[in-house]
Design a protein around this motif. Structure first.
Motif, PDB file in Angstrom:
ATOM      1  N   LEU A   1      -4.632   0.220   5.999  1.00 35.64           N
ATOM      2  CA  LEU A   1      -3.699   0.899   5.098  1.00 35.64           C
ATOM      3  C   LEU A   1      -2.245   0.695   5.485  1.00 35.64           C
ATOM      4  O   LEU A   1      -1.395   0.376   4.651  1.00 35.64           O
ATOM      5  CB  LEU A   1      -4.018   2.395   5.055  1.00 35.64           C
ATOM      6  N   ALA A   2      -1.930   0.884   6.744  1.00 31.59           N
ATOM      7  CA  ALA A   2      -0.549   0.772   7.233  1.00 31.59           C
ATOM      8  C   ALA A   2      -0.589   0.678   8.747  1.00 31.59           C
ATOM      9  O   ALA A   2      -1.585   1.027   9.389  1.00 31.59           O
ATOM     10  CB  ALA A   2       0.288   1.969   6.789  1.00 31.59           C
ATOM     11  N   GLY A   3       0.523   0.181   9.308  1.00 34.78           N
ATOM     12  CA  GLY A   3       0.618   0.096  10.755  1.00 34.78           C
ATOM     13  C   GLY A   3       0.138  -1.245  11.288  1.00 34.78           C
ATOM     14  O   GLY A   3      -0.101  -2.199  10.544  1.00 34.78           O
ATOM     15  N   ALA A   4      -0.026  -1.313  12.622  1.00 33.71           N
ATOM     16  CA  ALA A   4      -0.426  -2.541  13.302  1.00 33.71           C
ATOM     17  C   ALA A   4      -1.928  -2.548  13.561  1.00 33.71           C
ATOM     18  O   ALA A   4      -2.505  -1.529  13.964  1.00 33.71           O
ATOM     19  CB  ALA A   4       0.341  -2.690  14.613  1.00 33.71           C
ATOM     20  N   HIS A   5      -2.545  -3.699  13.313  1.00 35.28           N
ATOM     21  CA  HIS A   5      -3.990  -3.862  13.498  1.00 35.28           C
ATOM     22  C   HIS A   5      -4.254  -5.212  14.147  1.00 35.28           C
ATOM     23  O   HIS A   5      -3.458  -6.146  14.012  1.00 35.28           O
ATOM     24  CB  HIS A   5      -4.722  -3.779  12.160  1.00 35.28           C
ATOM     25  N   GLN A   6      -5.370  -5.324  14.817  1.00 37.06           N
ATOM     26  CA  GLN A   6      -5.790  -6.583  15.399  1.00 37.06           C
ATOM     27  C   GLN A   6      -6.997  -7.083  14.620  1.00 37.06           C
ATOM     28  O   GLN A   6      -8.028  -6.408  14.545  1.00 37.06           O
ATOM     29  CB  GLN A   6      -6.132  -6.413  16.885  1.00 37.06           C
ATOM     30  N   VAL A   7      -6.888  -8.260  14.035  1.00 38.53           N
ATOM     31  CA  VAL A   7      -7.982  -8.871  13.281  1.00 38.53           C
ATOM     32  C   VAL A   7      -8.318 -10.179  13.980  1.00 38.53           C
ATOM     33  O   VAL A   7      -7.639 -11.194  13.779  1.00 38.53           O
ATOM     34  CB  VAL A   7      -7.592  -9.121  11.808  1.00 38.53           C
ATOM     35  N   GLY A   8      -9.342 -10.168  14.809  1.00 35.09           N
ATOM     36  CA  GLY A   8      -9.611 -11.326  15.649  1.00 35.09           C
ATOM     37  C   GLY A   8      -8.443 -11.539  16.589  1.00 35.09           C
ATOM     38  O   GLY A   8      -8.012 -10.621  17.292  1.00 35.09           O
ATOM     39  N   ASP A   9      -7.912 -12.763  16.597  1.00 37.38           N
ATOM     40  CA  ASP A   9      -6.751 -13.058  17.440  1.00 37.38           C
ATOM     41  C   ASP A   9      -5.436 -12.835  16.694  1.00 37.38           C
ATOM     42  O   ASP A   9      -4.359 -13.073  17.246  1.00 37.38           O
ATOM     43  CB  ASP A   9      -6.806 -14.520  17.916  1.00 37.38           C
ATOM     44  N   MET A  10      -5.499 -12.400  15.439  1.00 42.10           N
ATOM     45  CA  MET A  10      -4.294 -12.239  14.621  1.00 42.10           C
ATOM     46  C   MET A  10      -3.811 -10.789  14.615  1.00 42.10           C
ATOM     47  O   MET A  10      -4.607  -9.859  14.457  1.00 42.10           O
ATOM     48  CB  MET A  10      -4.574 -12.680  13.179  1.00 42.10           C
ATOM     49  N   ALA A  11      -2.518 -10.623  14.767  1.00 41.33           N
ATOM     50  CA  ALA A  11      -1.908  -9.301  14.593  1.00 41.33           C
ATOM     51  C   ALA A  11      -1.571  -9.125  13.114  1.00 41.33           C
ATOM     52  O   ALA A  11      -1.000 -10.015  12.480  1.00 41.33           O
ATOM     53  CB  ALA A  11      -0.651  -9.178  15.439  1.00 41.33           C
TER      54      ALA A  11
ATOM     55  N   VAL B   1       0.373  -6.487  10.510  1.00 38.95           N
ATOM     56  CA  VAL B   1       1.246  -5.318  10.408  1.00 38.95           C
ATOM     57  C   VAL B   1       1.524  -5.068   8.926  1.00 38.95           C
ATOM     58  O   VAL B   1       2.029  -5.951   8.227  1.00 38.95           O
ATOM     59  CB  VAL B   1       2.567  -5.504  11.169  1.00 38.95           C
ATOM     60  N   ILE B   2       1.166  -3.873   8.463  1.00 37.35           N
ATOM     61  CA  ILE B   2       1.368  -3.479   7.068  1.00 37.35           C
ATOM     62  C   ILE B   2       2.388  -2.350   7.045  1.00 37.35           C
ATOM     63  O   ILE B   2       2.201  -1.312   7.682  1.00 37.35           O
ATOM     64  CB  ILE B   2       0.056  -3.026   6.418  1.00 37.35           C
ATOM     65  N   SER B   3       3.459  -2.566   6.290  1.00 38.58           N
ATOM     66  CA  SER B   3       4.535  -1.577   6.224  1.00 38.58           C
ATOM     67  C   SER B   3       4.286  -0.569   5.106  1.00 38.58           C
ATOM     68  O   SER B   3       3.761  -0.917   4.046  1.00 38.58           O
ATOM     69  CB  SER B   3       5.872  -2.276   5.996  1.00 38.58           C
ATOM     70  N   ARG B   4       4.696   0.676   5.345  1.00 33.36           N
ATOM     71  CA  ARG B   4       4.666   1.705   4.299  1.00 33.36           C
ATOM     72  C   ARG B   4       5.722   1.438   3.236  1.00 33.36           C
ATOM     73  O   ARG B   4       5.690   2.028   2.159  1.00 33.36           O
ATOM     74  CB  ARG B   4       4.923   3.091   4.891  1.00 33.36           C
ATOM     75  N   GLY B   5       6.675   0.544   3.538  1.00 38.10           N
ATOM     76  CA  GLY B   5       7.736   0.224   2.595  1.00 38.10           C
ATOM     77  C   GLY B   5       8.960   1.093   2.803  1.00 38.10           C
ATOM     78  O   GLY B   5       8.884   2.221   3.309  1.00 38.10           O
ATOM     79  N   ALA B   6      10.108   0.559   2.396  1.00 37.60           N
ATOM     80  CA  ALA B   6      11.363   1.291   2.545  1.00 37.60           C
ATOM     81  C   ALA B   6      11.665   2.170   1.344  1.00 37.60           C
ATOM     82  O   ALA B   6      12.376   3.168   1.458  1.00 37.60           O
ATOM     83  CB  ALA B   6      12.523   0.312   2.771  1.00 37.60           C
ATOM     84  N   GLY B   7      11.145   1.804   0.182  1.00 40.72           N
ATOM     85  CA  GLY B   7      11.376   2.576  -1.031  1.00 40.72           C
ATOM     86  C   GLY B   7      10.140   3.350  -1.442  1.00 40.72           C
ATOM     87  O   GLY B   7       9.293   3.699  -0.610  1.00 40.72           O
ATOM     88  N   SER B   8      10.032   3.611  -2.726  1.00 40.04           N
ATOM     89  CA  SER B   8       8.855   4.304  -3.260  1.00 40.04           C
ATOM     90  C   SER B   8       8.653   3.847  -4.691  1.00 40.04           C
ATOM     91  O   SER B   8       9.555   3.294  -5.320  1.00 40.04           O
ATOM     92  CB  SER B   8       9.028   5.829  -3.200  1.00 40.04           C
TER      93      SER B   8
ATOM     94  N   THR C   1       0.810  -1.219   0.000  1.00 37.11           N
ATOM     95  CA  THR C   1       0.000   0.000   0.000  1.00 37.11           C
ATOM     96  C   THR C   1       0.843   1.270   0.000  1.00 37.11           C
ATOM     97  O   THR C   1       0.355   2.333  -0.380  1.00 37.11           O
ATOM     98  CB  THR C   1      -0.912   0.049   1.238  1.00 37.11           C
ATOM     99  N   HIS C   2       2.085   1.206   0.451  1.00 39.19           N
ATOM    100  CA  HIS C   2       2.975   2.372   0.600  1.00 39.19           C
ATOM    101  C   HIS C   2       2.378   3.416   1.530  1.00 39.19           C
ATOM    102  O   HIS C   2       2.840   4.559   1.555  1.00 39.19           O
ATOM    103  CB  HIS C   2       3.274   3.012  -0.757  1.00 39.19           C
TER     104      HIS C   2
END
Length: 377
Positions: A328-338, A340-347, A309-310
Motif C-alpha cells: 500500500l505505502a512505504g518501503a518493501h523488499q521484493v526479492g532483491d528489489m527495494a 517504495v510507494i509514496s502516499r503522495g504530496a497532494g490528494s 495508492t495515496h
C-alpha cells in the motif's frame, strides 16, 4: 457512471447523517422539522450540482465541485461515527435515554475527525526518509540522495504557488536528482506561465525526471508534458537514461489504461528491460500493479518507485485499496528489489487525509559493495 455512483452514495450518506443529527435533543428543540429538512434538502441540491459541475475546472466551477467532493468526505466520516452510536444503541431500540447523547458525542467526534482530515490534507507534506541498500549500486555512489514526489495533483486545488512551496522543501534536502512519479496534475494542464519558473528553481545536479500517471491522460497529456518540459523537467515514457556512471534510470508510461481495458500492462517493461540487468537500475512507475512489481524484481531492478495508492487517503479506504495493491505505502523488499510507494504530496477528491499527511520522499542510496565516497549530496 462515476458521477451517478457519487450521487447515490452521497445522497444516502447525506440524509442518514441529517436524520441522525436531528435525533440530538438541542437541535430538535431549537429547529422545527420542516425547517431542518428544508435546509438539508438545499445542501443536498448544492452537493448534486457540484458533482455535475465537477471540481477539475480551473475557473469558478471549482468552488461547487470542491464543495461537493469535500462534503461527501465529511459525510462519510460523520456517518462512520454515527453508525457506531447506532450499533451500540441498536438504532435506538435500547438505551433509549442514552441514545440521543451518544449520537451527540458521535457527531462531535465526526466533526473533529473531519476537521483533522482537512488539516492533514492542507498542511505541508512531511519529508519521509528511507535508506536503501542497492545490490548493484557502485561504491562510488554510496550516499547519493534522491527525492521522489508523487501525486501532486496540481490544478484547481493546488497551483503554482503551492508547487513553489514544495520546491523550497525539496531544495532544502539538496538531492542529486528529483523524480516526479505520476499524477503531477489533477486532470487538465495547469495553464499558468508561472509554473515553468517555479520548476526551474529545482536544484538537482542529475536532473528532474518525470513519468506519467493516470490523471495526466484524463486531460490534454501532451500539453501537460510541454508545461513541465518548459520548466526543465525531462519525461521518461517507456525509456531509460544513464543517470550516473553505473546507475540507470528507467521510466514507464502510465499503465492505467491497459489495466482498465484488461490488456497486458507489463509489455512496456518487457520492451524497456528485455532481460535481467546487472546494472544498478531505478524504475519509475506510477501504479505499483502486483504483476509489474514481480516482473521488475525478476528483471533485476534494484529500486522501484511508485505512488497512486495515496495510502488509502481516508481511513478505512486503505483496507480496500490494499486488496488491489498489497504493497500500500512505504518501503518493501521484493526479492532483491527495494520497492517504495509514496502516499503522495497532494490528494484526490475530498481535500482530506485520515490519518497520514502527504509526503515527499528523501531516499539515501547505499551500496552493497565496498563503501566508497559519498557522491552528489
Amino acid at each position: 457512471m462515476f458521477s451517478i455512483i457519487l450521487n447515490v452514495i452521497g445522497t444516502l450518506l447525506h440524509f442518514y447523517v441529517a436524520g441522525r443529527l436531528y435525533k440530538i435533543r438541542p437541535i430538535r428543540d431549537r429547529i422545527a422539522a420542516p425547517a431542518w429538512w428544508l435546509g438539508a434538502g438545499f445542501i443536498w441540491l448544492l452537493y448534486i450540482a457540484g458533482i455535475q459541475i465537477g471540481d477539475e475546472a480551473l475557473d469558478w466551477r471549482w468552488w461547487p465541485g470542491q464543495f461537493a467532493m469535500t462534503w461527501i468526505g465529511i459525510q462519510f466520516v460523520m456517518a462512520l461515527c454515527l453508525l457506531v452510536a447506532d450499533l451500540v444503541t441498536g438504532f435506538g431500540l435500547w438505551w433509549r435515554n442514552w441514545a440521543p447523547r451518544l449520537i451527540a458525542v458521535a457527531a462531535v467526534a465526526g466533526v473533529a475527525l473531519s476537521t483533522f482530515g482537512v488539516y492533514q490534507a492542507m498542511r505541508a507534506p512531511s519529508v519521509v526518509e528511507h535508506e536503501l541498500v542497492l545490490k548493484n549500486l557502485p561504491a562510488a555512489l554510496d550516499g547519493t540522495v534522491l527525492v521522489a514526489v508523487t501525486d501532486l495533483h496540481l490544478g484547481a486545488q493546488r497551483r503554482s504557488a503551492w508547487m513553489g512551496q514544495r520546491v523550497d522543501q525539496i531544495n532544502q534536502i539538496a538531492p542529486a536528482a528529483v523524480f516526479m512519479v505520476g499524477d503531477q496534475v489533477e486532470d487538465n494542464p495547469v495553464g499558468e506561465a508561472e509554473l515553468a519558473t517555479v520548476l526551474r528553481r529545482l536544484k538537482a545536479p542529475l536532473g528532474v525526471w518525470a513519468v506519467t500517471g493516470n490523471h495526466e491522460f484524463y486531460g490534454a497529456v501532451n500539453t501537460t508534458i510541454a508545461e513541465f518540459e518548459a520548466g526543465g523537467v525531462r519525461w521518461l515514457r517507456d525509456s531509460k537514461v544513464e543517470l550516473a556512471p553505473g546507475l540507470m534510470l528507467a521510466g514507464l508510461d502510465d499503465i492505467g489504461r491497459a489495466m482498465r481495458n484488461g490488456g497486458n500492462y507489463t509489455d512496456g517493461l518487457d520492451e524497456l528491460l528485455p532481460g535481467p540487468t546487472n546494472t544498478a537500475t531505478i524504475l519509475l512507475s506510477h501504479i505499483p500493479a502486483p504483476s509489474l512489481v514481480e516482473n521488475a524484481a525478476a528483471k533485476g531492478v534494484d529500486l522501484m518507485l511508485s505512488g497512486h495508492t495515496h495510502g488509502g487517503q481516508i481511513w478505512p479506504f486503505n483496507y480496500l485499496v490494499q486488496r488491489e495493491f498489497p504493497h500500500l505505502a512505504g518501503a518493501h523488499q521484493v526479492g532483491d528489489m527495494a520497492l517504495v510507494i509514496s502516499r503522495g504530496a497532494g490528494s484526490w477528491g475530498p481535500r482530506m487525509r485520515l490519518w497520514q499527511p502527504g509526503e515527499i520522499l528523501k531516499l539515501t542510496l547505499r551500496s552493497a559493495q565496498k563503501p566508497g565516497q559519498i557522491a552528489m549530496n
